[in-house]
Write an enzyme that holds these catalytic residues in place. Structure first.
Site, short mmCIF file in Angstrom:
data_model
loop_
_atom_site.label_atom_id
_atom_site.label_comp_id
_atom_site.label_asym_id
_atom_site.label_seq_id
_atom_site.Cartn_x
_atom_site.Cartn_y
_atom_site.Cartn_z
N PRO A 139 0.81 -1.21 0.00
CA PRO A 139 0.00 0.00 0.00
C PRO A 139 0.85 1.27 0.00
CG PRO A 139 -0.08 -1.09 2.14
CD PRO A 139 0.70 -1.97 1.24
N GLU A 140 0.68 2.06 -1.03
CA GLU A 140 1.28 3.38 -1.07
C GLU A 140 0.12 4.38 -1.05
OE1 GLU A 140 4.43 3.78 -4.01
OE2 GLU A 140 4.89 1.65 -3.87
N ARG B 153 2.70 -9.61 7.61
CA ARG B 153 4.12 -9.42 7.92
C ARG B 153 4.38 -8.50 9.10
NH1 ARG B 153 6.40 -9.27 1.76
NH2 ARG B 153 4.24 -9.66 1.24
N HIS C 65 -4.36 -13.71 9.90
CA HIS C 65 -3.41 -12.75 10.46
C HIS C 65 -4.12 -11.57 11.13
CE1 HIS C 65 -0.31 -15.08 8.54
NE2 HIS C 65 -0.92 -14.97 7.38
#
Length: 281
Positions: free
Chosen positions: A2-3, A116, A96
């Site tokens: 994601p930017e 992550r 997650h």
DNA sequence: CGACTCTCCTGGGTGC
DNA sequence: TGCACCCAGGAGAGTC
């Protein structure tokens, strides 16, 4: 990854589905997700309860939800793999799942899911409307307060490579590895070009390129957005269809047909066209 | 302060 | 089939 465009799509989803609702329950399932909330997970949980989400804001890749009461916001960064999902209560937990917030209306809940764990959420004070932990980052190129001339001057004072400067959130926020490569391709600049050799017109061209690639991505990300799905994790479809260089090693440049090359840089990949983007001597 | 490197993390892919 | 290894990379911490 994601930017800015992906985070903006998430912000719009949060504004639509979460703003105006009262948080009544919170659960932290992985302590690392709140590691930047220094008072700890219990404090985080206790302090978000009973607060109403006022709105959803963004600067660069950071998102925040101003809360009722004290001048505070729930601040979030998605890192590489973070997602904010609006899902029906009781729907099966994601593998997650890190943080869960429930609302007083008994409707959909907000989940922070992050494989992550580079992302995080925290509660932070607002100073002039901006969360204090991100006071040091620059405005992003879509904010009214972003000053093109100031950026150009700061860039030319630097003694570094242009891509390193683009990724420096204290100069310009919201640009990550993917859109840096895309914007440099559009502006026909090699990533290793020394910043002090850039002319003001070239910097203006680069800024226009940054805005253009991000605007295009935002339009595409927005179209894949549906009612209860606030996630856009770089999987909006933009990746598949519109990237010119990122991840396209050995495939032909759409301008000149030369195979795109991949080089290691800053412990990550840089993709460029060796013909359109000549390496500086 | 500026420039730069190191570190955190997980799981998919790859080579043997 | 198992296992070691590599890779993705944002940004704060640390070094010089």
């Amino acid at each position: 990854m994601p930017e800015l465009p992906e985070v903006e799509v998430v912000r719009r989803g949060l504004a639509q589905w979460v703003a105006g609702r009262e948080i009544v329950s919170a659960e932290v399932l992985h302590p690392r997700a709140v590691r930047r909330h220094l008072a700890g997970a219990d404090d985080f949980v206790a302090r978000v309860k009973g607060r109403i989400v006022i709105s959803a804001e963004r600067r660069g890749k950071y998102l925040w939800l101003p809360l009722s009461g004290a001048e505070e916001a729930l601040l979030a960064h998605l890192g590489m793999s973070g997602q904010l999902l609006v899902v029906e209560p009781g729907s099966p937990p994601d593998k997650h799942l890190r943080v869960r917030l429930g609302f007083g209306d008994g409707g959909s809940e907000l989940r922070f899911v992050d494989q992550r764990t580079f992302g995080h959420v925290m509660l932070s004070p607002l100073l002039d409307g901006v969360p204090s932990p991100i006071a040091h980052i620059a405005p992003d190129p879509f904010e009214a307060s972003f000053d093109d001339d100031r950026f150009a001057a700061a860039l030319r004072r630097r003694r570094t490579e242009v891509k390193r400067a683009l990724l420096d959130q204290s100069l310009i926020s919201g640009v990550g590895n993917i859109y840096a490569d895309e914007a440099l391709w559009l502006a026909r600049l090699h990533w290793a070009r020394p910043t002090q050799t850039l002319t003001r017109p070239k910097i203006a061209e680069l800024l226009a390129a940054v805005r253009e690639v991000m605007t295009a991505a935002l339009h595409q990300g927005g179209t894949s957005f549906d009612s209860l799905y606030v996630n856009v994790n770089g999987e909006s479809g933009y990746f598949e269809r519109s990237l010119e260089v990122y991840g396209r090693r050995d495939r032909p440049c759409s301008r000149c047909g030369t195979p795109i090359m991949r080089e290691a840089f800053m412990n990550r990949s840089s993709f460029s066209c060796p013909r359109c983007q000549r390496r500086p001597r």
